[in-house]
Design a protein around this motif. Structure first.
Motif, PDB file in Angstrom:
ATOM      1  N   ILE A  58     -14.296 -30.425   1.775  1.00 61.93           N
ATOM      2  CA  ILE A  58     -14.501 -29.990   3.146  1.00 61.93           C
ATOM      3  C   ILE A  58     -13.711 -30.707   3.820  1.00 61.93           C
ATOM      4  O   ILE A  58     -13.453 -31.972   3.980  1.00 61.93           O
ATOM      5  CB  ILE A  58     -16.085 -30.030   3.555  1.00 61.93           C
ATOM      6  CG1 ILE A  58     -16.901 -29.326   2.718  1.00 61.93           C
ATOM      7  CG2 ILE A  58     -15.974 -29.812   5.216  1.00 61.93           C
ATOM      8  CD1 ILE A  58     -18.439 -29.442   3.107  1.00 61.93           C
ATOM      9  N   HIS A  59     -13.086 -30.086   5.072  1.00 66.82           N
ATOM     10  CA  HIS A  59     -12.170 -30.551   5.740  1.00 66.82           C
ATOM     11  C   HIS A  59     -12.843 -31.951   6.746  1.00 66.82           C
ATOM     12  O   HIS A  59     -13.840 -31.231   7.312  1.00 66.82           O
ATOM     13  CB  HIS A  59     -11.236 -29.871   6.737  1.00 66.82           C
ATOM     14  CG  HIS A  59     -10.591 -30.525   7.964  1.00 66.82           C
ATOM     15  ND1 HIS A  59     -10.956 -30.286   9.262  1.00 66.82           N
ATOM     16  CD2 HIS A  59      -9.609 -31.254   7.951  1.00 66.82           C
ATOM     17  CE1 HIS A  59     -10.249 -31.024  10.136  1.00 66.82           C
ATOM     18  NE2 HIS A  59      -9.440 -31.572   9.187  1.00 66.82           N
ATOM     19  N   ALA A  60     -12.468 -32.979   6.828  1.00 66.75           N
ATOM     20  CA  ALA A  60     -13.184 -34.026   7.436  1.00 66.75           C
ATOM     21  C   ALA A  60     -12.102 -34.826   8.216  1.00 66.75           C
ATOM     22  O   ALA A  60     -11.346 -35.161   7.663  1.00 66.75           O
ATOM     23  CB  ALA A  60     -14.378 -34.665   6.907  1.00 66.75           C
ATOM     24  N   GLU A  61     -12.480 -35.270   9.714  1.00 65.83           N
ATOM     25  CA  GLU A  61     -11.448 -36.258  10.363  1.00 65.83           C
ATOM     26  C   GLU A  61     -12.275 -37.386  10.691  1.00 65.83           C
ATOM     27  O   GLU A  61     -13.275 -36.981  11.493  1.00 65.83           O
ATOM     28  CB  GLU A  61     -10.770 -35.477  11.455  1.00 65.83           C
ATOM     29  CG  GLU A  61      -9.826 -34.445  11.065  1.00 65.83           C
ATOM     30  CD  GLU A  61      -8.688 -34.250  12.033  1.00 65.83           C
ATOM     31  OE1 GLU A  61      -8.141 -35.284  12.411  1.00 65.83           O
ATOM     32  OE2 GLU A  61      -8.296 -33.047  12.306  1.00 65.83           O
ATOM     33  N   GLY A  62     -11.742 -38.406  10.561  1.00 66.62           N
ATOM     34  CA  GLY A  62     -12.257 -39.722  11.225  1.00 66.62           C
ATOM     35  C   GLY A  62     -11.441 -39.993  12.413  1.00 66.62           C
ATOM     36  O   GLY A  62     -10.303 -40.020  12.224  1.00 66.62           O
ATOM     37  N   TYR A  63     -12.180 -40.440  13.368  1.00 63.43           N
ATOM     38  CA  TYR A  63     -11.606 -40.940  14.534  1.00 63.43           C
ATOM     39  C   TYR A  63     -12.276 -42.163  15.086  1.00 63.43           C
ATOM     40  O   TYR A  63     -13.456 -42.299  14.919  1.00 63.43           O
ATOM     41  CB  TYR A  63     -11.619 -39.620  15.639  1.00 63.43           C
ATOM     42  CG  TYR A  63     -10.643 -38.725  15.675  1.00 63.43           C
ATOM     43  CD1 TYR A  63      -9.310 -39.365  16.272  1.00 63.43           C
ATOM     44  CD2 TYR A  63     -10.430 -37.560  15.017  1.00 63.43           C
ATOM     45  CE1 TYR A  63      -8.159 -38.529  16.443  1.00 63.43           C
ATOM     46  CE2 TYR A  63      -9.338 -36.790  15.037  1.00 63.43           C
ATOM     47  CZ  TYR A  63      -8.295 -37.424  15.820  1.00 63.43           C
ATOM     48  OH  TYR A  63      -7.100 -36.373  15.874  1.00 63.43           O
ATOM     49  N   SER A  64     -11.516 -42.681  16.125  1.00 67.96           N
ATOM     50  CA  SER A  64     -12.035 -43.663  16.919  1.00 67.96           C
ATOM     51  C   SER A  64     -13.014 -42.941  17.949  1.00 67.96           C
ATOM     52  O   SER A  64     -12.250 -42.088  18.361  1.00 67.96           O
ATOM     53  CB  SER A  64     -11.148 -44.714  17.516  1.00 67.96           C
ATOM     54  OG  SER A  64     -11.835 -45.170  18.670  1.00 67.96           O
ATOM     55  N   ALA A  65     -14.176 -43.150  18.025  1.00 66.59           N
ATOM     56  CA  ALA A  65     -14.816 -42.398  19.346  1.00 66.59           C
ATOM     57  C   ALA A  65     -14.229 -42.556  20.608  1.00 66.59           C
ATOM     58  O   ALA A  65     -14.015 -41.434  21.117  1.00 66.59           O
ATOM     59  CB  ALA A  65     -16.331 -42.770  19.183  1.00 66.59           C
ATOM     60  N   GLY A  66     -13.438 -43.502  20.913  1.00 65.91           N
ATOM     61  CA  GLY A  66     -12.675 -43.709  22.052  1.00 65.91           C
ATOM     62  C   GLY A  66     -11.738 -42.475  22.213  1.00 65.91           C
ATOM     63  O   GLY A  66     -11.230 -42.373  23.192  1.00 65.91           O
ATOM     64  N   GLU A  67     -11.037 -42.102  21.119  1.00 63.25           N
ATOM     65  CA  GLU A  67     -10.170 -41.182  21.219  1.00 63.25           C
ATOM     66  C   GLU A  67     -10.413 -39.718  21.329  1.00 63.25           C
ATOM     67  O   GLU A  67      -9.676 -38.996  21.589  1.00 63.25           O
ATOM     68  CB  GLU A  67      -9.220 -41.474  19.710  1.00 63.25           C
ATOM     69  CG  GLU A  67      -8.403 -42.346  19.674  1.00 63.25           C
ATOM     70  CD  GLU A  67      -7.196 -42.247  20.662  1.00 63.25           C
ATOM     71  OE1 GLU A  67      -6.482 -41.247  20.337  1.00 63.25           O
ATOM     72  OE2 GLU A  67      -7.158 -42.997  21.673  1.00 63.25           O
ATOM     73  N   LEU A  68     -11.995 -39.607  21.181  1.00 67.52           N
ATOM     74  CA  LEU A  68     -12.461 -38.066  21.393  1.00 67.52           C
ATOM     75  C   LEU A  68     -11.737 -37.345  22.669  1.00 67.52           C
ATOM     76  O   LEU A  68     -11.273 -36.325  22.449  1.00 67.52           O
ATOM     77  CB  LEU A  68     -13.758 -38.220  21.504  1.00 67.52           C
ATOM     78  CG  LEU A  68     -14.602 -36.923  21.319  1.00 67.52           C
ATOM     79  CD1 LEU A  68     -14.302 -36.301  19.867  1.00 67.52           C
ATOM     80  CD2 LEU A  68     -16.105 -36.946  21.575  1.00 67.52           C
ATOM     81  N   LYS A  69     -11.740 -37.986  23.552  1.00 71.94           N
ATOM     82  CA  LYS A  69     -11.324 -37.273  24.849  1.00 71.94           C
ATOM     83  C   LYS A  69      -9.815 -36.943  24.782  1.00 71.94           C
ATOM     84  O   LYS A  69      -9.374 -36.305  25.724  1.00 71.94           O
ATOM     85  CB  LYS A  69     -11.853 -37.968  26.201  1.00 71.94           C
ATOM     86  CG  LYS A  69     -13.299 -37.771  26.267  1.00 71.94           C
ATOM     87  CD  LYS A  69     -13.792 -38.205  27.538  1.00 71.94           C
ATOM     88  CE  LYS A  69     -13.726 -39.614  28.026  1.00 71.94           C
ATOM     89  NZ  LYS A  69     -14.904 -40.341  27.329  1.00 71.94           N
ATOM     90  N   HIS A  70      -9.081 -37.757  24.104  1.00 70.68           N
ATOM     91  CA  HIS A  70      -7.656 -37.726  23.961  1.00 70.68           C
ATOM     92  C   HIS A  70      -7.112 -36.553  23.060  1.00 70.68           C
ATOM     93  O   HIS A  70      -5.987 -36.542  22.608  1.00 70.68           O
ATOM     94  CB  HIS A  70      -7.098 -39.034  23.780  1.00 70.68           C
ATOM     95  CG  HIS A  70      -7.475 -40.143  24.708  1.00 70.68           C
ATOM     96  ND1 HIS A  70      -6.874 -40.166  26.036  1.00 70.68           N
ATOM     97  CD2 HIS A  70      -8.239 -41.020  24.264  1.00 70.68           C
ATOM     98  CE1 HIS A  70      -7.623 -41.186  26.435  1.00 70.68           C
ATOM     99  NE2 HIS A  70      -8.302 -41.760  25.520  1.00 70.68           N
ATOM    100  N   GLY A  71      -7.979 -35.550  22.882  1.00 68.00           N
ATOM    101  CA  GLY A  71      -7.352 -34.484  22.095  1.00 68.00           C
ATOM    102  C   GLY A  71      -8.590 -33.733  21.283  1.00 68.00           C
ATOM    103  O   GLY A  71      -8.681 -32.684  21.455  1.00 68.00           O
ATOM    104  N   PRO A  72      -9.020 -34.230  19.929  1.00 72.87           N
ATOM    105  CA  PRO A  72      -9.944 -33.924  19.311  1.00 72.87           C
ATOM    106  C   PRO A  72     -11.143 -32.993  19.936  1.00 72.87           C
ATOM    107  O   PRO A  72     -11.927 -32.119  19.300  1.00 72.87           O
ATOM    108  CB  PRO A  72     -10.406 -35.049  18.393  1.00 72.87           C
ATOM    109  CG  PRO A  72      -9.896 -36.115  18.759  1.00 72.87           C
ATOM    110  CD  PRO A  72      -8.858 -35.982  20.024  1.00 72.87           C
ATOM    111  N   ILE A  73     -11.614 -33.358  21.256  1.00 72.90           N
ATOM    112  CA  ILE A  73     -12.871 -32.816  21.666  1.00 72.90           C
ATOM    113  C   ILE A  73     -12.518 -31.344  22.025  1.00 72.90           C
ATOM    114  O   ILE A  73     -13.627 -30.662  21.979  1.00 72.90           O
ATOM    115  CB  ILE A  73     -12.859 -33.363  23.177  1.00 72.90           C
ATOM    116  CG1 ILE A  73     -14.637 -33.135  23.402  1.00 72.90           C
ATOM    117  CG2 ILE A  73     -12.206 -33.212  23.984  1.00 72.90           C
ATOM    118  CD1 ILE A  73     -15.301 -34.083  24.466  1.00 72.90           C
TER     119      ILE A  73
END
Ligand code: F6R
Length: 607
Positions: A491-506
């Protein structure tokens, strides 16, 4: 990746070879084969696919008490019966198995063809059989040595000849080869697991070794016939450790072993009175360590994520600049080596090509490189300036679990030593030691929630994409959780720093894309809770890994998996375990081959 096994003795070689190949299945492979010698003839059988295909193709009895076997992970040439090893010369009298890559194989193939040799496969390895035949004059050892002079690249090789019954010739350059000493029988293998049912007495061969073996003994020389002395070691673990012992898969067994494997990694190394730790293998005095003003940790995959956790930790508690680097990147960066920088290379297998070559490049430039490895006698610990064995025991499942927490254990101990030499007080050190000491019991508590984690995993197993979000010390845990899910469930899964959420992945958050939030009780908790609210506002489902009693998190998340409250630096251990189980149960729910996921190999020995 590829696996080699060779046997000479008095027993039925075919069944010992097949058993050895099965023991190495975990390494990942796509075809297998054996060659057994009897009555001045070699019988070669090879099949693409699982070893069960090979077994189905074997006649009920293959006479012969010596032979070689191989599991291939294709690099040069498609996955076909023909490309599988062993490879034969044109007469069929010589067969070889090979791990590694022959870099000049195109030139060699051309020369052999010009001399009238008909090459039957697309592989780089086949040339070895023909070269050995070319130099054969009644002495296999001599012929192998002459052939080696023409090979460029890496190899672990074993060759047999129909006219020299009961003899094997092995050679090593960059690909592991271990000799096993039994009673009236000998083994050669790329991995001790292949011979563990028969002997624990082994000799780890080194690059440049050429070994000639029969059932009564062995002789090790170099290419110029100089004798090379070898020491016999005893494998420090038991056969039970490479068996499932009642678990349905190795991965589940290894996840559940973590309280013991962490304990083993700490055993004798914590100094409770002084609030510090001891690591004998570093080969560095306190004065040497005091001079270190920067630490760089290299690794690949899961090991890289454990390195990342420790780069955060070391900076935090020892106030030394520290970074984790991908081995595959650092090697080609022409790294700047500063004499006061200490390098670590972290590798479960101790054989990962990217990490090994990066280590060699750094040492060539004068760096001090220490290894943090699991497999005793593997190449990285043998070539490094010192290091620490993590003692997690054999890890058979391709997806790494217990090695990850054992790597953390070793690097936590190192960070504690460095911290206590610099910024940490005795009482802070003691609190850290106490917290580490309590980890095995706390991990047991996490494991006791297996049934709940399974229910949560099954609920989300039809989702096609996941986010994993963490911050600080648990940001690498988010990356590791996402890696585990993709590796074994696909399954496709991406790990991110939660602080980065608003910088694109949201932008990708919607009703069908779950986010797994990792929420320890630390200074960043409030910020992660805000991120959770942002996801909830966009109707994204949330699974949270949180600390027992955290009602704020429970109030926002759709599903929560709790871990016990702990010292704030210990959450990486406690929070990775539910993610391992979550990935595991998702993969099981989807019917995946958990221990041997598609396309993956346990030890990546090519770049
Ligand atoms: C993931 C996994 C790989 C390895 C990586 C490095 O579950 O197992 O990502 O961590 O290939 O391997 P080692 O640690 O052997 O150097």
């Amino acid at each position: 990746m590829c696996g080699i096994v060779g046997y000479c003795g008095e027993r039925d070689a075919a069944s010992i070879l097949v058993e050895g190949l099965k023991r190495m299945e975990y390494r990942g492979y796509d075809s297998s084969g054996i060659s057994v010698g009897f009555d001045n003839k070699l019988t070669v059988i090879k099949k693409k696919g699982k070893i069960s295909n090979l077994q189905a193709a074997l006649p009920s009895k293959i006479p012969g008490t010596y032979g070689i076997g191989h599991t291939r992970w294709a690099t040069h040439g498609e996955v076909t019966d023909l490309n599988a090893h062993p490879h034969s010369d044109s007469s069929g009298k010589i067969t070889i198995v090979h791990n590694g890559i022959i870099e000049n194989y195109i030139t060699l193939r051309k020369k052999l063809s010009e001399n009238g040799v008909k090459l039957l496969t697309e592989t780089d390895s086949e040339v070895i059989a023909h070269l050995v035949a070319n130099f054969y004059d009644g002495d296999l050892e001599r012929a192998v040595k002459e052939a080696l002079k023409h090979l460029e690249g890496t190899y672990g090789i074993v060759a047999i000849h129909a006219d020299e019954p009961g003899r094997m010739v092995g050679a090593r350059n960059g690909s592991p080869l271990v000799l096993g000493l039994g009673e009236d029988e000998m083994f050669l293998a790329s991995d001790v697991t292949a011979m563990m049912s028969y002997t624990k007495q082994v000799v780890y061969l080194e690059d440049g070794d050429i070994v000639t073996v029969d059932k009564n003994g062995f002789k090790t020389t170099d290419i110029r016939d100089n004798e090379r002395d070898k020491t016999v070691s005893t494998v420090g673990w038991d056969i039970g450790e490479i068996e499932k012992e009642g678990y349905p898969t190795f991965m589940e067994k290894e996840i559940f072993e973590q309280p013991q494997s962490i304990l083993r990694g700490m055993s004798g190394r914590l100094d409770i009175d002084q609030g510090t730790a001891k690591l004998g293998g570093l080969n560095m005095s306190s004065k040497d360590l005091r001079l270190v003003n920067r630490v760089i940790i290299l690794a690949a995959g899961t090991s890289y994520y454990s390195a990342m956790v420790c780069s955060y930790l070391l900076e935090k508690i020892a106030r030394i600049p520290c970074s984790a680097e991908l081995s595959s990147e650092i090697r080609y960066k022409n790294p700047i080596v500063d004499p006061n920088t200490l390098y670590f290379v972290v590798s479960q297998s101790g054989e990962t090509a990217d990490s090994l070559y990066a280590m060699r490049e750094l040492r060539r430039k004068g760096a001090t490189v220490l290894g943090i490895c699991n497999v005793v006698g593997s190449t990285i610990p043998r070539e490094s300036d010192g290091g620490v064995y993590i003692h997690s025991g054999p890890e058979i499942a391709v997806a790494s679990t217990k090695a990850f927490t054992s790597q953390l254990t070793a690097m936590y101990l190192f960070s504690l030593i460095m911290g206590r030499m610099r910024d940490m007080s005795m009482s802070q050190g003691k609190a850290f030691v106490d917290a580490m000491d309590g980890l095995p019991a706390q991990i047991e508590t996490v494991l006791s929630q297996n049934a709940h984690i399974k229910t949560v995993a099954e609920k989300y197993s039809d989702c096609t994409s996941f986010f994993y979000l963490g911050r600080g010390l648990t940001y690498p845990i988010a990356l590791e959780g996402a890696l585990k899910l993709k590796e074994i469930s696909y399954i496709h899964a991406e790990g991110y720093s939660a602080g980065e959420l608003k910088h694109g992945p949201i932008a990708l958050i919607n009703e069908v894309t779950p986010s797994v939030f990792i929420v320890p009780k630390d200074s960043l908790r409030e910020k992660i809770i805000s991120n959770m609210k942002e996801v909830k506002a966009r109707k994204g489902p949330i699974i949270a890994i949180a600390v027992e009693g955290d009602e704020d998190v429970a109030g926002i998340a759709d599903d929560v998996i709790f871990v016990p409250e702990a010292h704030e630096l210990m959450y990486p251990f406690l929070m990775v375990v539910p993610l391992q189980l979550f990935a595991y149960h998702t993969a099981v729910a989807l019917g995946r081959n958990v221990d041997q996921p598609r396309n993956l190999a346990k030890s990546v020995t090519v770049e």
